[in-house]
Design a protein around this motif. Structure first.
Motif, PDB file in Angstrom:
ATOM      1  N   PHE A  41       9.748  81.126  19.025  1.00 21.56           N
ATOM      2  CA  PHE A  41      10.914  81.249  19.891  1.00 21.56           C
ATOM      3  C   PHE A  41      11.913  80.142  19.578  1.00 21.56           C
ATOM      4  O   PHE A  41      11.525  78.985  19.370  1.00 21.56           O
ATOM      5  N   HIS A  42      13.187  80.510  19.564  1.00 17.73           N
ATOM      6  CA  HIS A  42      14.265  79.553  19.306  1.00 17.73           C
ATOM      7  C   HIS A  42      15.154  79.392  20.530  1.00 17.73           C
ATOM      8  O   HIS A  42      15.391  80.345  21.280  1.00 17.73           O
ATOM      9  N   GLN A  43      15.624  78.184  20.734  1.00 18.28           N
ATOM     10  CA  GLN A  43      16.724  77.934  21.653  1.00 18.28           C
ATOM     11  C   GLN A  43      17.563  76.795  21.101  1.00 18.28           C
ATOM     12  O   GLN A  43      17.083  75.983  20.305  1.00 18.28           O
ATOM     13  N   GLY A  44      18.809  76.735  21.514  1.00 18.38           N
ATOM     14  CA  GLY A  44      19.695  75.672  21.062  1.00 18.38           C
ATOM     15  C   GLY A  44      20.651  75.257  22.160  1.00 18.38           C
ATOM     16  O   GLY A  44      21.199  76.113  22.861  1.00 18.38           O
ATOM     17  N   LYS A  45      20.818  73.951  22.328  1.00 21.38           N
ATOM     18  CA  LYS A  45      21.710  73.447  23.373  1.00 21.38           C
ATOM     19  C   LYS A  45      22.537  72.275  22.848  1.00 21.38           C
ATOM     20  O   LYS A  45      22.038  71.434  22.090  1.00 21.38           O
ATOM     21  N   PHE A  46      23.792  72.257  23.291  1.00 26.64           N
ATOM     22  CA  PHE A  46      24.613  71.097  23.013  1.00 26.64           C
ATOM     23  C   PHE A  46      24.037  69.872  23.729  1.00 26.64           C
ATOM     24  O   PHE A  46      23.504  69.969  24.834  1.00 26.64           O
ATOM     25  N   ILE A  47      24.130  68.716  23.064  1.00 24.06           N
ATOM     26  CA  ILE A  47      23.765  67.466  23.707  1.00 24.06           C
ATOM     27  C   ILE A  47      24.884  67.122  24.686  1.00 24.06           C
ATOM     28  O   ILE A  47      26.036  66.942  24.293  1.00 24.06           O
ATOM     29  N   ASN A  48      24.518  67.044  25.957  1.00 23.71           N
ATOM     30  CA  ASN A  48      25.524  66.887  27.008  1.00 23.71           C
ATOM     31  C   ASN A  48      25.879  65.408  27.183  1.00 23.71           C
ATOM     32  O   ASN A  48      25.625  64.797  28.224  1.00 23.71           O
ATOM     33  N   MET A  80      24.314  69.628  18.469  1.00 26.26           N
ATOM     34  CA  MET A  80      23.527  70.692  19.090  1.00 26.26           C
ATOM     35  C   MET A  80      22.084  70.560  18.626  1.00 26.26           C
ATOM     36  O   MET A  80      21.817  70.433  17.423  1.00 26.26           O
ATOM     37  N   LEU A  81      21.162  70.580  19.588  1.00 25.96           N
ATOM     38  CA  LEU A  81      19.738  70.458  19.308  1.00 25.96           C
ATOM     39  C   LEU A  81      19.091  71.835  19.338  1.00 25.96           C
ATOM     40  O   LEU A  81      19.339  72.626  20.255  1.00 25.96           O
ATOM     41  N   HIS A  82      18.263  72.116  18.331  1.00 26.15           N
ATOM     42  CA  HIS A  82      17.552  73.395  18.235  1.00 26.15           C
ATOM     43  C   HIS A  82      16.051  73.141  18.290  1.00 26.15           C
ATOM     44  O   HIS A  82      15.544  72.148  17.757  1.00 26.15           O
ATOM     45  N   SER A  83      15.337  74.066  18.921  1.00 24.66           N
ATOM     46  CA  SER A  83      13.876  74.021  18.894  1.00 24.66           C
ATOM     47  C   SER A  83      13.348  75.370  18.435  1.00 24.66           C
ATOM     48  O   SER A  83      13.859  76.429  18.832  1.00 24.66           O
ATOM     49  N   PHE A  84      12.347  75.309  17.557  1.00 20.88           N
ATOM     50  CA  PHE A  84      11.608  76.498  17.119  1.00 20.88           C
ATOM     51  C   PHE A  84      10.161  76.274  17.529  1.00 20.88           C
ATOM     52  O   PHE A  84       9.450  75.468  16.925  1.00 20.88           O
ATOM     53  N   ASN A  85       9.732  76.974  18.563  1.00 21.26           N
ATOM     54  CA  ASN A  85       8.390  76.769  19.091  1.00 21.26           C
ATOM     55  C   ASN A  85       7.424  77.775  18.490  1.00 21.26           C
ATOM     56  O   ASN A  85       7.641  78.993  18.557  1.00 21.26           O
ATOM     57  N   VAL A 125      16.306  63.397  25.878  1.00 23.93           N
ATOM     58  CA  VAL A 125      16.359  64.845  26.052  1.00 23.93           C
ATOM     59  C   VAL A 125      14.973  65.360  26.432  1.00 23.93           C
ATOM     60  O   VAL A 125      13.955  64.892  25.908  1.00 23.93           O
ATOM     61  N   ASN A 126      14.947  66.350  27.321  1.00 19.45           N
ATOM     62  CA  ASN A 126      13.696  67.000  27.706  1.00 19.45           C
ATOM     63  C   ASN A 126      13.220  67.881  26.548  1.00 19.45           C
ATOM     64  O   ASN A 126      13.955  68.767  26.100  1.00 19.45           O
ATOM     65  N   PRO A 127      12.002  67.682  26.034  1.00 22.38           N
ATOM     66  CA  PRO A 127      11.552  68.432  24.859  1.00 22.38           C
ATOM     67  C   PRO A 127      11.293  69.912  25.117  1.00 22.38           C
ATOM     68  O   PRO A 127      11.256  70.701  24.179  1.00 22.38           O
ATOM     69  N   GLN A 128      11.095  70.298  26.366  1.00 25.05           N
ATOM     70  CA  GLN A 128      10.862  71.712  26.678  1.00 25.05           C
ATOM     71  C   GLN A 128      12.171  72.457  26.945  1.00 25.05           C
ATOM     72  O   GLN A 128      12.405  73.529  26.395  1.00 25.05           O
ATOM     73  N   THR A 129      13.026  71.899  27.764  1.00 24.97           N
ATOM     74  CA  THR A 129      14.252  72.592  28.162  1.00 24.97           C
ATOM     75  C   THR A 129      15.443  72.255  27.277  1.00 24.97           C
ATOM     76  O   THR A 129      16.450  72.951  27.299  1.00 24.97           O
ATOM     77  N   LEU A 130      15.359  71.141  26.534  1.00 25.54           N
ATOM     78  CA  LEU A 130      16.454  70.595  25.722  1.00 25.54           C
ATOM     79  C   LEU A 130      17.613  70.104  26.579  1.00 25.54           C
ATOM     80  O   LEU A 130      18.737  69.918  26.090  1.00 25.54           O
ATOM     81  N   ASP A 131      17.367  69.885  27.858  1.00 29.33           N
ATOM     82  CA  ASP A 131      18.400  69.339  28.729  1.00 29.33           C
ATOM     83  C   ASP A 131      18.559  67.841  28.464  1.00 29.33           C
ATOM     84  O   ASP A 131      17.570  67.101  28.390  1.00 29.33           O
ATOM     85  N   SER A 132      19.807  67.406  28.359  1.00 22.08           N
ATOM     86  CA  SER A 132      20.093  65.990  28.145  1.00 22.08           C
ATOM     87  C   SER A 132      19.908  65.223  29.448  1.00 22.08           C
ATOM     88  O   SER A 132      20.214  65.739  30.537  1.00 22.08           O
TER      89      SER A 132
END
Length: 508
Positions: free
Chosen positions: A120-127, A108-113, A187-194
């Motif tokens: 702001f935080h979001q986290g997404k599984f690497i698909n 799972m990838l997390h970003s703290f912007n 992975v997209n650095p803004q959306t965290l989409d694989s």
């Protein structure tokens, strides 16, 4: 650059022997035996979690984390703008099964912007294909390095089971999430989409010849932006890579490392690559790859010195037996003397305890790592200096990768037997230490450096910690030249995120 025809020939030989599956991976294609311990691991962990809330950092996560603002204590500095990316295993369970080792979980990838005084935080599984297929099935379909599943699907190449869970770096306009034995995921650095697996030879003379090859989780980025890395095979050979900052392959070569154990990290200087081979073998008892990994107390730790331009072995050294997950930095003098540091363990119990941890067992004896400073002399000799205190997850300033550094930032353990509880800065010249102890209620993760200046001691040290009593994760900001004063800013999530491994800060 080595002759391409010769390289492709070597590549085909080792690919045929299983390089596309790093140590122990090729055996998984034949594993179909049941493993009753997998079910008991889930039940044991669930019981243990009820009695020990600190285990929450290793509990299974089932959903992504939507964008969420953090609550800030203190004031965000005006010169801090960018994103901290962190990654680690989060998907440990499906159906009635729980993975046997922490390293197996889906990433799972997390970003703290950090922007305009807010975080702001979001986290997404690497698909990954594995994750997508198993999510749809509602169960694990593939055996892992240690977890054996009855009726598992065949593993034809390492990316079949690649969880992409260990590290994340910026490459061009993308992020690459990394594992030990397979391809990077883009992975997209803004959306965290694989997106898809990176084809390492794409748009280079190597074309398709590197597709699916192992690309380890600790690339080194030199001050000019070029990326160096390696991939290890169970037959003792390794592939070395030299890429541009945008991910285009400049050079690749196969070398015979003569090593069949586990290897997590390496180093570069301005002239050489250092492959530091710990005193490990795959000859232990058990059926899993990590389970079989054994410390060989009579096996020297070897250092291969590899020419950075030609990617050929120039020299080797033998050091006393030891094991390290991580190294901080290496640099060399004009006469060829090489210096490097390691967070060194006297055995491999730390690796095996990450298996018992998955069953909820905490407090088993583990020999901790400490910083060791090595000097390799041109005549083949060496010296080593042990630094008092625990150390892990070493970091240095980016502009000094492969150059002489004096400051080394690490995590440490003062009282916690489960995870780190402190951070420190070591001056390798003077031995001076500056440290901060979070306290018994915190589980501390890797901290990274961010600065706008090419000067040691400038900028900030930034990292996450899990506050066990409140079950929340906080992100903490320290003045890099004064850790002991404590965080100058702390920001809280209203929930916890799983404990992870590695990350990097990308400035805006």
């Amino acid at each position: 650059m080595m002759n391409r025809r010769h390289f492709i020939k070597n590549l085909s030989i080792i690919a045929g022997s299983g390089l596309a599956m790093a140590p122990g991976m090729q055996a998984l294609a034949k594993i179909v035996e049941p493993a009753p311990s997998a079910l008991s691991s889930k039940a044991q962990f669930a019981r243990a979690l009820k009695n020990n809330p600190a285990l929450i950092g290793f509990a299974n996560i089932t959903e992504n984390f939507a964008l969420k603002a953090l609550t800030i204590e203190g004031k965000m500095p005006g010169d801090l703008s960018g994103t901290l990316y962190r990654i680690g295993p989060a998907g440990h369970e499906r159906g009635n099964l729980r993975y046997s080792h922490l390293f197996e979980g889906d990433g799972m990838l997390h970003s703290f912007n950090f922007s305009d005084g807010k975080i702001f935080h979001q986290g997404k599984f690497i698909n990954t294909p594995k994750f997508a297929t198993e999510k749809q099935a509602g169960k694990f379909l593939y055996s892992g390095p240690d977890t054996k599943i009855s009726g598992a699907l065949a593993v034809h190449h390492a990316d079949s089971i690649n969880p992409s869970n260990t590290n994340v770096i910026s490459v061009g306009d993308k992020l690459w999430t990394l594992w030990e034995a397979g391809s990077p995921m883009q992975v997209n650095p803004q959306t965290l989409d694989s997106r898809d697996w990176a084809n390492l030879g794409q748009n280079s003379p190597f074309e398709q010849s590197l597709k699916g090859m192992p690309f380890s989780a600790h690339p080194k980025i030199d001050p000019g932006g070029d990326i160096f890395n390696f991939g290890l095979n169970g037959n003792g050979q390794a592939v070395f890579y030299h890429l541009s900052a945008n991910g285009r392959m400049k050079n690749a070569a196969v070398v015979d490392a003569g090593y069949r154990g586990m290897l997590h990290d390496f180093l570069i200087t301005h002239k050489h690559v250092l492959l530091i081979l710990p005193s490990l073998s795959p000859n232990g008892t058990g059926k899993g790859f990590f389970e079989r990994t054994r410390f060989e107390k009579e096996q020297p730790m070897r250092v291969l010195v590899i020419d950075k331009a030609e990617l050929t072995i120039k020299k080797s050294y033998q050091l006393p037996p030891g094991f390290a997950f991580h190294f901080g930095n290496a640099w060399e003098e004009r006469d060829g003397t090489i210096h490097f540091d390691a967070s060194l363990y006297p055995d491999v119990s730390s690796l095996h305890n990450l298996s018992t941890l998955m069953q909820g067992e905490v407090g088993k004896h583990t020999n901790r790592s400490q910083t060791v400073l090595y000097t390799l002399k041109p005549n083949g000799g060496f010296t080593q200096q042990y630094i008092d205190g625990d150390s892990e997850f070493p970091r240095i300033y980016d502009h000094l990768v492969g150059q002489r550094n004096r400051l080394l930032y690490t995590t440490g353990n003062k009282n916690n037997t489960l995870w780190a509880d402190s951070i420190r800065r070591l001056n390798t010249d003077t031995g001076a230490v500056d440290e901060y102890y979070y306290g018994e209620d915190y589980l501390v993760e890797e901290h990274v450096i961010t600065t706008t200046k090419a000067r040691e001691g400038s900028g900030y040290l930034l990292g996450t910690a899990l506050h066990v009593p409140s079950k929340r994760t906080c992100i903490n900001l320290f003045q890099a030249d004064n850790l002991s004063q404590g965080p100058v800013m702390r920001a809280w999530l209203p929930y916890h995120i799983p404990l992870g491994f590695h990350g990097n800060f990308q400035r805006a």
